[in-house]
Design an enzyme around this catalytic site. Sequence first.
Site, mmCIF file in Angstrom:
data_model
loop_
_atom_site.group_PDB
_atom_site.id
_atom_site.type_symbol
_atom_site.label_atom_id
_atom_site.label_comp_id
_atom_site.label_asym_id
_atom_site.label_seq_id
_atom_site.Cartn_x
_atom_site.Cartn_y
_atom_site.Cartn_z
ATOM 1 N N HIS A 106 4.869 0.175 0.568
ATOM 2 C CA HIS A 106 5.119 -0.518 1.622
ATOM 3 C C HIS A 106 4.396 -1.847 2.201
ATOM 4 O O HIS A 106 3.251 -1.644 1.820
ATOM 5 C CB HIS A 106 5.491 0.273 2.905
ATOM 6 C CG HIS A 106 4.382 0.998 3.303
ATOM 7 N ND1 HIS A 106 3.926 2.074 2.915
ATOM 8 C CD2 HIS A 106 3.523 0.705 4.381
ATOM 9 C CE1 HIS A 106 2.768 2.442 3.513
ATOM 10 N NE2 HIS A 106 2.538 1.438 4.478
ATOM 11 N N ARG A 163 -4.212 0.747 -2.492
ATOM 12 C CA ARG A 163 -3.500 -0.610 -2.274
ATOM 13 C C ARG A 163 -2.947 -0.972 -3.585
ATOM 14 O O ARG A 163 -2.993 -0.683 -4.652
ATOM 15 C CB ARG A 163 -4.363 -1.730 -1.872
ATOM 16 C CG ARG A 163 -5.083 -1.476 -0.662
ATOM 17 C CD ARG A 163 -6.003 -2.604 -0.060
ATOM 18 N NE ARG A 163 -6.436 -2.382 1.307
ATOM 19 C CZ ARG A 163 -7.151 -1.415 1.677
ATOM 20 N NH1 ARG A 163 -7.741 -0.584 0.990
ATOM 21 N NH2 ARG A 163 -7.408 -1.266 3.111
ATOM 22 N N GLU A 193 3.627 7.565 8.363
ATOM 23 C CA GLU A 193 3.330 6.654 9.522
ATOM 24 C C GLU A 193 4.737 6.238 9.747
ATOM 25 O O GLU A 193 5.812 6.327 8.956
ATOM 26 C CB GLU A 193 2.541 5.509 9.299
ATOM 27 C CG GLU A 193 2.999 4.423 8.122
ATOM 28 C CD GLU A 193 1.704 3.698 7.802
ATOM 29 O OE1 GLU A 193 0.542 4.076 7.919
ATOM 30 O OE2 GLU A 193 2.096 2.517 7.493
ATOM 31 N N HIS A 199 0.309 5.899 0.510
ATOM 32 C CA HIS A 199 -0.698 6.972 1.163
ATOM 33 C C HIS A 199 -0.538 8.169 0.336
ATOM 34 O O HIS A 199 0.764 8.374 0.049
ATOM 35 C CB HIS A 199 -0.518 6.909 2.597
ATOM 36 C CG HIS A 199 -0.756 5.814 3.402
ATOM 37 N ND1 HIS A 199 -1.690 4.987 3.438
ATOM 38 C CD2 HIS A 199 0.503 5.081 4.116
ATOM 39 C CE1 HIS A 199 -1.504 4.012 4.240
ATOM 40 N NE2 HIS A 199 -0.278 4.175 4.602
ATOM 41 N N GLN A 223 0.963 -1.180 0.082
ATOM 42 C CA GLN A 223 -0.076 0.021 0.000
ATOM 43 C C GLN A 223 0.853 1.195 0.185
ATOM 44 O O GLN A 223 2.029 1.135 0.230
ATOM 45 C CB GLN A 223 -0.975 0.077 1.197
ATOM 46 C CG GLN A 223 -0.303 -0.071 2.494
ATOM 47 C CD GLN A 223 -1.077 -0.497 3.663
ATOM 48 O OE1 GLN A 223 -1.443 0.483 4.485
ATOM 49 N NE2 GLN A 223 -1.773 -1.657 4.010
#
Length: 411
Positions: A274, A293, A137, A102, A100
């Site tokens: 990642h 995804r 993240e 972001h 996935q």
Amino acid sequence: MFVRIGNTPRDYDWGSRTAIAELLGSVPSGAPEAELWLGAHPGSPSAILDSAETDGARDLATWIDREPRLALGETAAAGEKPHLPYLMKVLAADRPLSLQAHPSSGQAGEGFARENARGLPLDSPERNYKDAFHKPELIYALSETFDALSGYRDPAVSARVLDALAEGSDPEGLRLVGLLTGRLRHAPAGEALRDSTAWLLGADPDVRSLVEVVTGAAARRGTAGDPEVASAADTVAMLAQAFPGDPGIVLALLLNRIALRRGEVLYLPAGNIHAYLHGLGIELMAASDNVLRGGLTSKRVDVPELLAVLDFSPFTAKPLEPESPAPGLETYRPDVPDFALDVVQLDGAVSSVTVRLPGAATAVCTEGSLEFRGASHAVRLSRGEAMFVTPDERELVISGSGTVFIAVPNR
């Protein structure tokens, strides 16, 4: 103000049945326990353990909505919906998660507005953007190793590894591998990686056959010999067991594989493709649901939108280096304002430390028992306990013996 909080672990099927319970000293549910959410995200806001302290509000999201100035301080800007900008999780992966990426803040805002204009409900399976926020993240390894895939590596390295992995395959197998390695070698790195990713995720029948060839080659090769080829074979074997036939098995070989040691941190910025493979850790992220995804999943893969979001610049994945402002304290600061992670580890040699509060904080104790003193209140936190701290406490003087993870805005 100190507000004790808790939650029930999310039972995603990739979660460990024991790791979170063993870390926090709780009783296992018997089901997979993948993520324990500590924050105000509407998907699973933390429960407030004593609602009398918050005028009857039973969860953190409700209380922040009612008392934004008290809960968030200056971050609750006038005219804006109150928003805790980060979400902390205890994460336990027993098998691989999906590939996935972001979006950046700009991409998220544009995508959210675009899908709203189309009239797509927030729960529509066609949605890529559930909100207008980015979702960088980081993960702090608590297990002895935490295995992950992170970002694209040099395509020439991937091509060499694929060729070595496929040695001994029949002519058709070599032809199929050559279709990919030719793409990896024929253009500048970013262009080659974009073209290869688009082909692998584009439903070409040759890709289905290539996945079978690479899976069979990895099984024959095993984990001996050249370390890079052995690592590739191990990655393929792990992913093929969890997601047989998925094109993400081959796409994973274009990425960096990294094994964090206990106490190391991996940062995943916007655009980084990642996947977490296995391990226990503290995850800290911007509070968003925006996920594109890229395989290793039964869920929808929007290839054009994924390609628009991905960063195809190759790099070597390395742990994020901490700041060490005082003995017993390490701080991890990514390049975003949403969050930073303070890690406090106190023992007999170092018995106290002071942590500044640039905004609302969330803390979880994973070992021992520690006392926290702020500007107006004090509390003791022991293994398995968590709390939310309002910004008016200004700083925390922490003493005792144990380990606590504290999420704060990055200011």
